[in-house]
Design a protein around this motif. Structure first.
Motif, mmCIF file in Angstrom:
data_model
loop_
_atom_site.group_PDB
_atom_site.id
_atom_site.type_symbol
_atom_site.label_atom_id
_atom_site.label_comp_id
_atom_site.label_asym_id
_atom_site.label_seq_id
_atom_site.Cartn_x
_atom_site.Cartn_y
_atom_site.Cartn_z
ATOM 1 N N VAL A 1 0.859 -1.179 0.000
ATOM 2 C CA VAL A 1 0.000 0.000 0.000
ATOM 3 C C VAL A 1 0.896 1.230 0.000
ATOM 4 O O VAL A 1 1.742 1.395 0.887
ATOM 5 N N GLN A 2 0.720 2.086 -0.992
ATOM 6 C CA GLN A 2 1.485 3.325 -1.088
ATOM 7 C C GLN A 2 0.543 4.512 -0.886
ATOM 8 O O GLN A 2 -0.485 4.609 -1.554
ATOM 9 N N ILE A 3 0.919 5.396 0.016
ATOM 10 C CA ILE A 3 0.175 6.645 0.228
ATOM 11 C C ILE A 3 0.955 7.746 -0.488
ATOM 12 O O ILE A 3 2.029 8.152 -0.043
ATOM 13 N N VAL A 4 0.404 8.228 -1.592
ATOM 14 C CA VAL A 4 1.156 9.139 -2.462
ATOM 15 C C VAL A 4 0.720 10.598 -2.269
ATOM 16 O O VAL A 4 0.951 11.443 -3.135
ATOM 17 N N GLU A 5 0.108 10.901 -1.140
ATOM 18 C CA GLU A 5 -0.284 12.275 -0.829
ATOM 19 C C GLU A 5 0.955 13.165 -0.683
ATOM 20 O O GLU A 5 1.872 12.855 0.087
ATOM 21 N N PRO A 6 1.039 14.298 -1.437
ATOM 22 C CA PRO A 6 2.248 15.139 -1.379
ATOM 23 C C PRO A 6 2.408 15.901 -0.063
ATOM 24 O O PRO A 6 3.538 16.212 0.333
ATOM 25 N N VAL A 7 1.337 16.211 0.618
ATOM 26 C CA VAL A 7 1.420 16.944 1.891
ATOM 27 C C VAL A 7 1.777 15.952 2.998
ATOM 28 O O VAL A 7 1.052 14.975 3.228
ATOM 29 N N GLU A 8 2.866 16.210 3.691
ATOM 30 C CA GLU A 8 3.400 15.226 4.630
ATOM 31 C C GLU A 8 2.426 14.918 5.760
ATOM 32 O O GLU A 8 2.233 13.749 6.115
ATOM 33 N N THR A 9 1.815 15.943 6.336
ATOM 34 C CA THR A 9 0.923 15.695 7.472
ATOM 35 C C THR A 9 -0.259 14.819 7.058
ATOM 36 O O THR A 9 -0.638 13.882 7.780
ATOM 37 N N GLN A 10 -0.821 15.114 5.885
ATOM 38 C CA GLN A 10 -1.933 14.299 5.397
ATOM 39 C C GLN A 10 -1.467 12.899 5.027
ATOM 40 O O GLN A 10 -2.187 11.916 5.234
ATOM 41 N N ARG A 11 -0.253 12.819 4.477
ATOM 42 C CA ARG A 11 0.287 11.505 4.096
ATOM 43 C C ARG A 11 0.461 10.627 5.325
ATOM 44 O O ARG A 11 0.077 9.452 5.331
ATOM 45 N N LEU A 12 1.043 11.192 6.394
ATOM 46 C CA LEU A 12 1.261 10.409 7.608
ATOM 47 C C LEU A 12 -0.063 10.038 8.267
ATOM 48 O O LEU A 12 -0.209 8.931 8.806
ATOM 49 N N ASP A 13 -1.030 10.957 8.214
ATOM 50 C CA ASP A 13 -2.342 10.673 8.813
ATOM 51 C C ASP A 13 -3.054 9.551 8.062
ATOM 52 O O ASP A 13 -3.593 8.618 8.677
#
Length: 297
Positions: free
Chosen positions: A62-74
């Motif tokens: 599973v890859q979370i490719v969200e560019p915003v770090e806080t949203q990616r970690l969440d």
């Protein structure tokens, strides 16, 4: 049909030349050497493909490719929590960011450790079953809590390798069949040549009351023994070669190449090839001799 391989001393003295100088034995040794190598390649590749299927079946990333770090970690945290509550999932582990940076360093250099580089968050997932239904349920559950998630099946990554292994296995099987056909052709030629060489002797045997079947037994026994002796010699040499190659592969330390090993069943099948080829040679010699005797003698 009598396919006995043992001939009496009188029979061997009647038609056999010097055993040490007959080319048939050496031809069969070469044929079995090549056949055993081809069969070992096919069996080893089949075993590696089976091991690869077993290792990759039911594994996801599973890859979370969200560019915003806080949203990616969440999203990564929520996806991991959702995965660990699903009955289809046997293991879900977040991949360490430092490990990802190490893996990317050969391509990105020192930039791989840049904290501003938006490296996707990754989660390794093992499923209890490899069915499409389980994958679909996991995909749906993850995307509900992590819209930017991308789910990749390890099996799809390695499908070209799996297809190549299957091709090599079929090619090796085809080579074994080709060598068997070539062996039968060599036996037929040798049997017909032997008939011409001993034509006068065979005519005398016929006048003394010998049947075509009795004459054929003389040739089939001789050729079968030559094939068995040469086959054992070639098989022993091939076993030594396979052992050396296996030792070299194990020294490389590659997980994929380590699967190219032979099990006990594979060694038994390879050891049975000389006997199988001897029986094939016996049958081919019998048919060739009976057919020729019926036409010309």
């Amino acid at each position: 049909m009598n396919l006995a391989l043992l001939a009496s001393t009188a029979d061997r003295r009647l038609l056999d030349e010097s055993r040490g100088t007959r080319a048939m034995t050496w031809v069969m040794a070469i044929m079995l050497f090549l056949t055993v190598l081809a069969a070992a390649l096919g069996l080893g590749t089949l075993g590696a493909a089976t091991l690869l299927d077993r290792q990759l079946a039911g594994r996801l990333t599973v890859q979370i490719v969200e560019p915003v770090e806080t949203q990616r970690l969440d999203q990564a945290a929520r996806a991991l929590a959702a995965l660990r509550t699903m009955p289809d999932v046997t293991r879900a582990t977040a991949v360490d960011h430092a490990k990802l940076a190490t893996l990317l360093r050969p391509w990105l250099g020192s930039d791989a450790a840049d904290p501003d580089l938006p490296i996707p968050a990754m989660i390794d997932v093992d499923l209890g079953g490899a069915g499409a239904g389980a994958v679909a349920r996991v995909t749906a559950a993850v995307r509900r809590v992590a819209p930017s998630a991308r789910i990749d099946r390890h099996e799809s990554w390695m499908s070209p390798v799996r297809d190549f292994m299957a091709m090599v296995t079929w090619l090796a099987g085809g080579l074994v069949l080709l060598m068997a056909a070539a062996t039968a052709a060599v036996v037929i030629l040798a049997a017909r040549a032997g008939l011409e060489t001993h034509r006068a002797t065979i005519e005398v045997l016929h006048m003394l009351g010998s049947t075509d079947v009795q004459v054929a037994r003389l040739f089939q026994r001789r050729i079968a023994l030559d094939t068995l002796l040469g086959g054992l010699l070639g098989t022993v040499c091939a076993f030594a070669m396979v052992g050396v190659i296996g030792w070299q592969l194990s020294a490389l330390g590659s997980d994929l190449l380590a699967g190219l090993t032979l099990g006990a069943r594979d060694w038994i099948l390879l050891a049975g090839l000389p006997i199988a080829f001897a029986l094939l040679a016996t049958f081919a010699a019998r048919q060739a001799v009976l057919g020729t005797l019926g036409k010309y003698l």
